[in-house]
Scaffold this motif. Structure first.
Motif, mmCIF file in Angstrom:
data_model
loop_
_atom_site.group_PDB
_atom_site.id
_atom_site.type_symbol
_atom_site.label_atom_id
_atom_site.label_comp_id
_atom_site.label_asym_id
_atom_site.label_seq_id
_atom_site.Cartn_x
_atom_site.Cartn_y
_atom_site.Cartn_z
ATOM 1 N N ILE A 141 17.420 50.995 -14.738
ATOM 2 C CA ILE A 141 17.850 51.678 -13.769
ATOM 3 C C ILE A 141 19.255 52.269 -14.325
ATOM 4 O O ILE A 141 20.028 53.633 -14.245
ATOM 5 C CB ILE A 141 18.201 50.926 -12.003
ATOM 6 C CG1 ILE A 141 17.053 50.539 -11.606
ATOM 7 C CG2 ILE A 141 19.294 51.427 -11.204
ATOM 8 C CD1 ILE A 141 17.299 49.591 -10.609
ATOM 9 N N ARG A 142 20.334 51.114 -14.733
ATOM 10 C CA ARG A 142 21.147 51.328 -15.723
ATOM 11 C C ARG A 142 21.161 53.030 -16.003
ATOM 12 O O ARG A 142 22.473 53.923 -16.644
ATOM 13 C CB ARG A 142 22.289 50.740 -15.779
ATOM 14 C CG ARG A 142 22.557 49.416 -14.480
ATOM 15 C CD ARG A 142 23.895 49.784 -14.167
ATOM 16 N NE ARG A 142 24.739 50.514 -15.012
ATOM 17 C CZ ARG A 142 26.142 50.413 -14.950
ATOM 18 N NH1 ARG A 142 26.247 48.442 -15.559
ATOM 19 N NH2 ARG A 142 26.993 50.932 -16.060
ATOM 20 N N TRP A 192 19.832 45.070 -1.242
ATOM 21 C CA TRP A 192 19.528 45.388 -2.192
ATOM 22 C C TRP A 192 19.544 44.248 -3.518
ATOM 23 O O TRP A 192 18.472 44.811 -4.641
ATOM 24 C CB TRP A 192 19.544 47.162 -3.057
ATOM 25 C CG TRP A 192 19.587 47.620 -2.098
ATOM 26 C CD1 TRP A 192 18.538 47.721 -0.815
ATOM 27 C CD2 TRP A 192 19.552 48.899 -2.127
ATOM 28 N NE1 TRP A 192 18.558 48.704 -0.279
ATOM 29 C CE2 TRP A 192 19.390 50.117 -1.086
ATOM 30 C CE3 TRP A 192 19.927 50.473 -3.615
ATOM 31 C CZ2 TRP A 192 18.764 51.928 -0.917
ATOM 32 C CZ3 TRP A 192 19.948 51.905 -2.859
ATOM 33 C CH2 TRP A 192 19.650 51.825 -1.970
ATOM 34 N N TRP A 199 21.930 50.892 -9.423
ATOM 35 C CA TRP A 199 22.274 52.173 -8.808
ATOM 36 C C TRP A 199 23.529 52.610 -7.806
ATOM 37 O O TRP A 199 24.191 53.477 -8.853
ATOM 38 C CB TRP A 199 21.200 52.725 -7.043
ATOM 39 C CG TRP A 199 20.102 52.117 -7.728
ATOM 40 C CD1 TRP A 199 18.850 51.455 -7.172
ATOM 41 C CD2 TRP A 199 19.031 52.771 -8.476
ATOM 42 N NE1 TRP A 199 17.786 51.556 -7.771
ATOM 43 C CE2 TRP A 199 18.091 52.990 -7.806
ATOM 44 C CE3 TRP A 199 19.752 54.873 -8.601
ATOM 45 C CZ2 TRP A 199 17.214 54.031 -8.676
ATOM 46 C CZ3 TRP A 199 18.491 55.653 -9.791
ATOM 47 C CH2 TRP A 199 17.759 54.266 -9.848
#
Length: 457
Positions: A141-142, A192, A199
């Protein structure tokens, strides 16, 4: 030397110039470990140690990527500072555009590379199954935020080189405060968990890049000159920037390798150990980023003095920033020695992790006193665009530290921290040796082998 120090310390305009740059950069820099601290504090209060360890490992791998291209900020600062000292608006434009283009290419290449290598790297660490899955998800994600992060690096470096400390302050402080807010919202508000922390960072990094482009546009309007587009197609106009960036890249990779090895070895010692080390490394980053604010002032003021050929301004800037850096490092050592238990408790309430971190807290208290000299001298070499000497000093320090780290393995995590202390000490000693040699040879004001970019055709 004593007379020079007295002269510099009594010169109030130098103090004002140093703090006009250092104070905003300290605020900027402190906001960077603030994100890691908030991530640790939020994730550290989730029920399982492997969740905190996953963020520590994933952030370490992402930090390896971003840190490996730290030359985008450092190289850009030195060249833009020297161009500002010459009052060369065309060169300022060229440096900025080249840095942004280089950042975009590197972001794409590094994102693809990390997606391919993340699995074998995590296998090397031998993590638990739960830690592996969460760390890999966090990292992937990063990577969506990497182009924004690298653009911000280039923009912060360029603005700092023009002695505009307000711009980097707005970019970094805005990015990191937004990151904190989004992490709290996504993790605690929306539930989350680990993905929410990732995110939050991605959205914040892109927001910082957009703000930086706006600020750079406002700054460039006040500089006479124009972009020489045909010059950008000529290799000789890219060579100086790429040569400096190459050497800073090698230097930075050596530094990142040292911290990566700490994460790898800590992971092999168990989830609680790697989580505890991450909390302590947050403390190291807190002090290092703050002390780097004074080093950034040396970069900008030193580069400007070199561009203008002003020896006295260079000496005064270095001595004043050095004295303040020493005082600040003593303050951080006392903070961690006397208040370290509070610092650890703020980040997690997992008993095993807290107990482990408190055991190794004295090492953290020593690090600011030992590391301050390498931070300050890095600023001097960056401003002078003496990247080759920085590279050689870092490689020498790492090569000398590795056999010691291997020999100390039997001491477990104590050996790991002793090796880190030795590495930081050797960094300062090696840089000091190169600085002494350049001073004795009167070479600070002679062009480095990398040269200086000009907006030529």
């Amino acid at each position: 030397m004593i007379n020079a120090l007295r002269d510099a310390w009594q010169h109030s305009p130098t103090h004002k110039r140093v703090w006009a740059l250092a104070a905003p950069m300290i605020l900027c820099n402190l906001s960077v470990p603030l994100v890691a601290l908030v991530d640790s504090a939020v994730i550290g209060h989730l029920p399982h140690a492997h969740q905190l360890a996953a963020v520590a490992v994933g952030a370490s791998l992402y930090g390896l990527l971003v840190g490996s291209v730290g030359f985008l900020r450092m190289g850009t600062t030195g060249f833009s500072a020297q161009a500002a000292g010459r009052r060369d608006g065309s060169a300022l434009r060229q440096v900025l555009l080249q840095a942004l283009l280089l950042g975009g290419v590197l972001a794409l290449a590094l994102s693809l590379l990390m997606r391919l290598l993340s699995a074998p790297i995590l296998e090397l660490m031998q993590p638990s199954t739960q830690l592996d899955a969460l760390a890999r998800s966090y990292l992937h994600i990063r990577l969506f935020g990497l182009p924004g992060a690298l653009a911000s690096y280039a923009l912060v470096g360029w603005l700092l080189g023009t002695q505009n400390a307000r711009g980097p302050l707005l970019i970094m402080l805005g990015t990191n405060l937004l990151n904190v807010a989004l992490t709290l919202l996504f993790v605690l508000g929306l539930g989350w968990e680990v993905a929410g922390a990732a995110w939050g960072s991605v959205l914040a990094e892109w927001s910082g890049a957009l703000l930086g482009l706006y600020l750079a546009r406002q700054t460039i309007k006040r500089q006479a000159g124009r972009i020489n587009w045909p010059a950008l197609r000529l290799w000789r106009n890219w060579r100086p920037l790429l040569a400096v960036n190459r050497d800073i890249f090698i230097r930075t990779m050596a530094l990142q390798a040292a911290f990566f090895l700490i994460t790898v070895q800590g992971t092999r010692l168990g989830d609680a150990t790697v989580a505890a080390n991450a909390l302590l490394i947050n403390g190291l980053m807190l002090s290092a980023f703050a002390l780097d604010g004074l080093a950034h002032a040396v970069e900008a003021l030193g580069g400007h003095a070199l561009g203008a050929g002003d020896r006295q301004a260079l000496r005064r800037s270095l001595l004043v920033a050095g004295a303040w850096s020493l005082l600040a490092s003593v303050g951080f050592a006392l903070l961690f020695w006397l208040g370290g238990h509070w610092f650890i408790g703020l980040q997690t309430d997992i008993a095993a992790v807290r107990s482990m971190a408190l055991t190794y807290l004295p090492y953290l208290a020593l690090l600011p006193l030992i590391g301050v000299w390498s931070y300050l001298l890095d600023g001097l070499f960056i401003g002078a665009t003496r990247a080759r000497e920085m590279r050689n000093a870092m490689l020498l320090a790492l090569l000398l530290s590795l056999p010691l780290a291997w020999w100390l393995q039997s001491l477990g995590n104590h050996g790991l921290w002793l090796a880190l202390l030795a590495f930081m000490a050797l960094r300062g000693l090696c840089l000091g040796g190169y600085a002494y040699r350049l001073t004795r040879a009167n070479q600070w004001f002679t062009p480095s082998q990398s040269g200086t970019p000009h907006a030529q055709s």
